[in-house]
Design an enzyme around this catalytic site. Structure first.
Site, PDB file in Angstrom:
ATOM      1  N   ASN A  36       0.920  -1.252  -0.155  1.00 45.41           N
ATOM      2  CA  ASN A  36       0.094  -0.009  -0.028  1.00 45.41           C
ATOM      3  C   ASN A  36       0.995   1.154   0.035  1.00 45.41           C
ATOM      4  OD1 ASN A  36      -2.862  -0.995   0.426  1.00 45.41           O
ATOM      5  ND2 ASN A  36      -1.648  -2.120   1.992  1.00 45.41           N
ATOM      6  N   GLU A  37       1.174   1.702  -1.194  1.00 45.20           N
ATOM      7  CA  GLU A  37       1.948   2.828  -1.377  1.00 45.20           C
ATOM      8  C   GLU A  37       1.444   4.251  -0.948  1.00 45.20           C
ATOM      9  OE1 GLU A  37       5.146   2.269  -1.870  1.00 45.20           O
ATOM     10  OE2 GLU A  37       5.564   0.673  -3.348  1.00 45.20           O
TER      11      GLU A  37
END
Length: 639
Positions: free
Chosen positions: A162-163
């Site tokens: 989850n950037e």
């Protein structure tokens, strides 16, 4: 410590944090918690549902779980696992796949049922991914959710993949990887160009549903992002900050990963300190930088208004403190890194005698010497010291395949120009070209290609050392065996590397050693080389008298620089010396323009080196000391 004092000390921290002495101790604690959950579930006849992570962070946890299984009978028969993520596209048998990682590091060594293992599928057709992700979520729910989710943290602040920009309610989905994440993974893929741009990951919302979340982080490289995650404001730019909203989360850190937290980095802001000399130096420099004032202009109000009133009372008046720290910093500056002959050395970082010293500069890669301490290297030679340089590894991993073909073509042309038979060279060249054309990401090169790459780096290193003023007899290309051996073996012995290092040290009997202390290097080679050197010296110190008069100085610069309060010797460089250093770095042509593994900093190495030495000089200048063009910084290692 009372609960009130603990709350005061951790008041900047927005979620629970436990700090352990080292990664090993912390990993054993996490494994113990996992095993306790499993045993508790077994007693109730229930399944334990674990959310698992990959990467370097959980490896020791998995190793301890394997030990508990084999030595203490811990059974995984009631365990169901869901992995966080997988690269896309990715074949499960690929070296870089998380399926392979989990099998090698955990599943192949325990009694878990294969049908209870769940990992995102990197081989799906693009049109099937959305349906797969929905079913992954549903399957987690069908087991009653995840009991314990284990996380690492990426340097972008990502959890799972989850950037930055990920929504706090996001579910399992296909994502695009951040460029920093891809650069961090480039070592595993043989270059950033080979790292997938996509991944399938559990979402932040999925992670949040876990009944318990443990985020682990080890080493100094993670310290800055840990501080943001623990003490920063909620932000989509740092997805891990969303964990502050969970009542079931705990960060488990080693001391290095926790080092930037307020209670460790600037403890005077949250508690009364033990004001050691080192703490005083750090605090005064911090105060000067925070207020953007020279040290000698700091006032009592400045101390009182910034958490340092206790220091002012114990060590004051503050002007005397300022003078003491100013003089201490002044005494770190020297244009004589090998010691100034016939001078009073009581206030200098190096000894005056012997006037001409035997020196070894250890360089983990064949260019770390000139990148990190090229100006000092040149000055030591110019000042007449007997300077040796030892290139610890071949550095052959970081050479482009195109360069191999180019050098082979040169050799063929050279042989033919002399009327020599070049058939054998041509045959080898054709084999190399065929291999390279079909080469898989991160596939280990055959010996012939590794040899050419090694010789390219060796030639550049010799050219750089000669330019610095070192004679050929004092240039040692060690080519330590661990470097190539680690390409084929998981568990590597370093005994022959240590013995080889001992032999060189015994031959030279140096008064000074310079070694890389920059452990942020993404390959890990610096730390391995340093450990080999320290072990070699530790053994020699038991029997060799010369070792008692040998000082070990650490340098940095290729990746990060020492903080100002840490510096014990600062060598100023003139504009001309900065230029000479740059020309020495230029000798390493294979690393110029675009190195194979640039790490997080995309600038060329000579640009980084120039910028960092200028930043060090600027830091001294801003504290009120003399203004120099650049400075190289060193810290003395205490055996």
């Amino acid at each position: 410590m009372s609960r009130l004092n603990l709350l005061e000390e951790t008041r900047y921290e927005k979620l629970p944090v436990s700090v352990y002495a080292d990664e090993q101790t912390a990993s054993i604690e996490v494994a113990k918690r996992i095993s306790s959950l499993m045993l508790s579930k077994q007693e109730k006849g229930e399944q334990a549902v674990l959310g698992l992570a990959t990467g370097a962070t959980p490896v020791k946890v998995y190793k301890e779980l394997i030990r508990l299984h084999k030595e203490e009978g811990l059974s995984f028969s009631n365990v169901v696992t869901f992995n966080l993520d997988e690269y896309y596209p990715m074949k499960p048998g690929s070296n870089q796949s998380y399926v392979r990682f989990m099998n090698e590091n955990l599943f192949d060594h325990i009694d878990i049922k294969r049908e209870n293992i769940n990992i995102p599928d990197g081989e799906l057709k693009r049109e099937d991914i959305e349906d797969f992700c929905l079913k992954y979520e549903q399957k987690i729910s069908s087991f009653g959710g995840i009991d314990l989710q284990v996380l690492g943290i990426g340097r972008t602040g990502h959890i799972g993949f989850n950037e930055p920009g990920s929504a706090p309610n996001s579910g399992t989905r296909l994502v695009t990887l951040d460029e920093l994440t891809r650069r961090d993974a480039s070592r595993d893929f043989g270059g950033v160009a080979n790292v997938p741009t996509k991944a399938i990951t559990m979402g932040i919302g999925t992670i949040f549903k876990a009944k318990e979340i443990i985020l682990m982080a080890w080493n100094e490289k993670k310290a800055s992002i840990v501080k943001k995650a623990v003490e920063g404001e909620l932000s989509a730019d740092v997805p891990a900050t969303y964990l502050q909203l969970s009542p079931h989360v705990e960060f488990i850190l080693d001391q290095d990963a926790a080092s930037s937290l307020t209670r460790f980095d600037t403890p005077w802001l949250v508690k009364d300190c033990a004001w050691t000399d080192e703490q005083v130096t750090k605090a005064v420099i911090w105060l000067a930088k925070t207020l953007n004032k020279p040290i000698l202009k700091l006032t009592e109000d400045n101390y009182n208004n910034n958490g340092m009133a206790q220091l002012a009372i114990l060590r004051g008046p503050v002007y005397q403190i300022n003078i003491h720290i100013f003089n201490k910093l002044q005494h770190t500056i020297t244009g004589w890194p090998g010691g100034k002959p016939n001078a009073d050395d009581s206030q200098r970082p190096e000894r005056a005698e012997p006037a001409l010293k035997r020196v070894i500069v250890f360089s983990p890669h064949p260019d770390d010497d000139v990148i990190s301490m090229g100006g000092t290297f040149i000055r030591l030679a110019d000042q007449g010291h007997q300077v040796h340089v030892a290139y610890q590894t071949s550095g052959n991993t970081a050479v482009w395949d195109d360069d191999v073909l180019r050098f082979m073509e040169f050799n063929i042309d050279f042989a033919e120009s002399r009327g020599e038979d070049a058939k054998a060279l041509k045959d080898t060249y054709n084999d190399m070209r065929n291999f390279i054309s079909a080469k898989l990401p991160n596939q280990t090169d055959p010996e012939e290609i590794r040899t050419v790459k090694k010789l390219i780096r060796k030639g550049e290193a010799i050219a750089g050392a000669r330019f610095a003023g070192v004679i050929d007899e004092r240039i040692h290309f060690m080519d330590l065996p661990f470097y190539d051996r680690s390409k084929f073996q998981k568990d590597v012995s370093f005994e022959d590397d240590i013995v080889q290092t001992m032999e060189l040290l015994q031959e030279v009997k140096p008064h000074q050693i310079f070694a890389a202390g920059d452990f942020a290097d993404p390959h890990g080679t610096h730390k391995v080389c340093f450990n080999i050197l320290v072990e070699a010296m530790t053994r020699l110190r038991k029997t060799e008298s010369w070792t008692k008069d040998c000082w070990l100085w650490l340098y940095r610069g290729a990746w990060h620089e020492f903080e100002t309060h840490e510096i014990e010797m600062a060598v100023p460089l003139s504009p001309q010396e900065v230029e000479r250093k740059k020309l020495a770095i230029f000798k390493h042509q294979s690393q110029k323009d675009l190195p194979v593994f640039p790490g997080e900093d995309s600038r060329e190495f000579w640009v980084r080196a120039e910028a960092r030495t200028q930043e060090t000089a600027r830091a001294y200048d801003q504290l009120g000391l003399a203004e120099y063009e650049a400075m190289e910084a060193f810290v003395k290692w205490k055996f």
